[in-house]
Design an enzyme around this catalytic site. Sequence first.
Site: not given
Length: 609
Positions: A161, A237
């Site tokens: 991320e 995710e």
Amino acid sequence: MPALTTTSNGFLLHGEPFRILSGALHYFRVHPDQWTDRLRKARLMGLNTVETYVPWNLHEPEPGTLDLDGLLDLPRFLRLAADEGLHVLLRPGPFICGEWDGGGLPFWLTADPANADIRLRTSDPRFTDAVDRYLDLLLPPLLPYMAAAGGPVIAVQLENEYGAYGDDIAYLKHLESSLRSRGIEELLFTCDQAGGDHLTHGTLPGVLATATFGSRVEHNLARLREAQPDGPLMCSEFWIGWFDHWGGPHHGRDAADAAADLDRLLSAGASVNIYMFHGGTNFGYTNGANHHHAYVPTITSYDYDAPLTESGDPGPKYHAFREVIARHAPVPSDPAPAPAPKLPETTVELTRSTPLLSHLGTPVRSTDPLTADELGQRAGYVHYRTTLPTPGAGLLHFTGGVGDRAQVFVDGAPSGVLERERYDETLPVHVPRPGAVLDVLVENMGRVNYGPRIGVPKGLLGPVTFDGTPLHGWDCHPLPLDEAPDTTAFTPAGTTAAGTTAFTPAGTPAFTPAGTPTSAEPAFHHGTFEVTTPADTFLSLPGWTKGQAWINGFHLGRYWNRGPQRTLYVPAPVLHPGTNDLVLLELHGTTATRAHLTDTPDLGSPEHS
């Protein structure tokens, strides 16, 4: 050519169409003797892949060392995944977030004075050189488990991320080159939140982009397609639950709601990694913390309201997800696994205790208090001692605050608690005499794992004054407390009577009878209990306040009556037939002399999102 390749809208594995049906399962949050069980349950839910982070901070606890033992035996975990017929998505970071201590970045990166201004997660050569040295250690033992060598790892993630943190494309290119030059041939991918500019800042041309989200499936897949017009759609995710902070609510998500979004994902032809399939536990001192408006540490449990509970039992989401997956892919015909047996309810009498400060080692002497990082300590506690020159009422001021929770004592008497989450820096105290002893016990509650505050030090964070007068001449005692004291070294009775102060120079430590309520001093408490057949259980501590728990030397983690978590998970492999030991480090007073092993977890009343 890598085993896993991409087409304009999907994946090929060894040239055949393949959809990734993955679930997150962090080996370092699960007892190694339970890895096989958890992997089998992943396959039985219909998954063909598991995903795991790799925590740099534990694998390289000191520069130049590599730990692949016990909970960290990643090669063994990969072998077991292959034995179960599962592929693996490997996420080595270097940053992993994951509500993990420091986001997986080693504390020594920022503790080194030469790195005082190091720019983490950038192309700063001090950071990338450290990453490269780590990869030189980590990757050789893992190369036999890459798909190119016939192993289960089919894809490897770059960073984590990154678009939420920075936009240093040179850094991402360096990581790509570092992996490739060290023998990683497999498909590389990035993952970023689908909102804002994250997919723009965190992606790299030639590397597959994936998105992270938990709802608004169609919208978020559209954002991913805008950022990457060609290639597979994948949610790397898919958030189906959440984590908890001490003092906050216990989070959950309705199983039917999560299953409906999973069905939308799969109906869109996307691949998925369920975060988490099995959350596990932040054993020992491994939980992280967040710091947005205030510092908030994560609890010991990482149950995450996942399909497989913290103790490995199928929950409502397990059955709901299995039904959804069966609409889109083959699911094993085996029946869904049943809950594991639990230990019969057991009461543990804690019959002996010993003051924590009887176990101080040789101090480090300094003019002003040293931080835990300056003392070379990643986690645990630091004890500080000096004297107060002037009697009477006054104000202690801790310049820079504390990291993260400090208990203050004057001549052995508790004087108060300061907490980082409340931005505490001052404390009124009464000094009974000139030269009164000031003791400060500081607890590291977990290093920040997300955002710009990663690397902030622990312990006392600056000089200390009393009514404006600097206090100098500090004895600093690092207390990593990775292990509980060896109870065999103590006798049932010693020179220190139960309930008396130990805030004096350490004498001979001794566990003493603890049949009456203890004082408010930090102390270890010990008891034994009998087990016929080891099974999972949950440690319940009514009447206890805050501290750490070990069973048979295995560090279960932190307990705190602030909640929401009220029990600690005890994996069956920690126990053995016959007599078992329980040791508690209680930081405050307790009216209890017993603990309980129950068959039901208590993580707090769920607040569904």
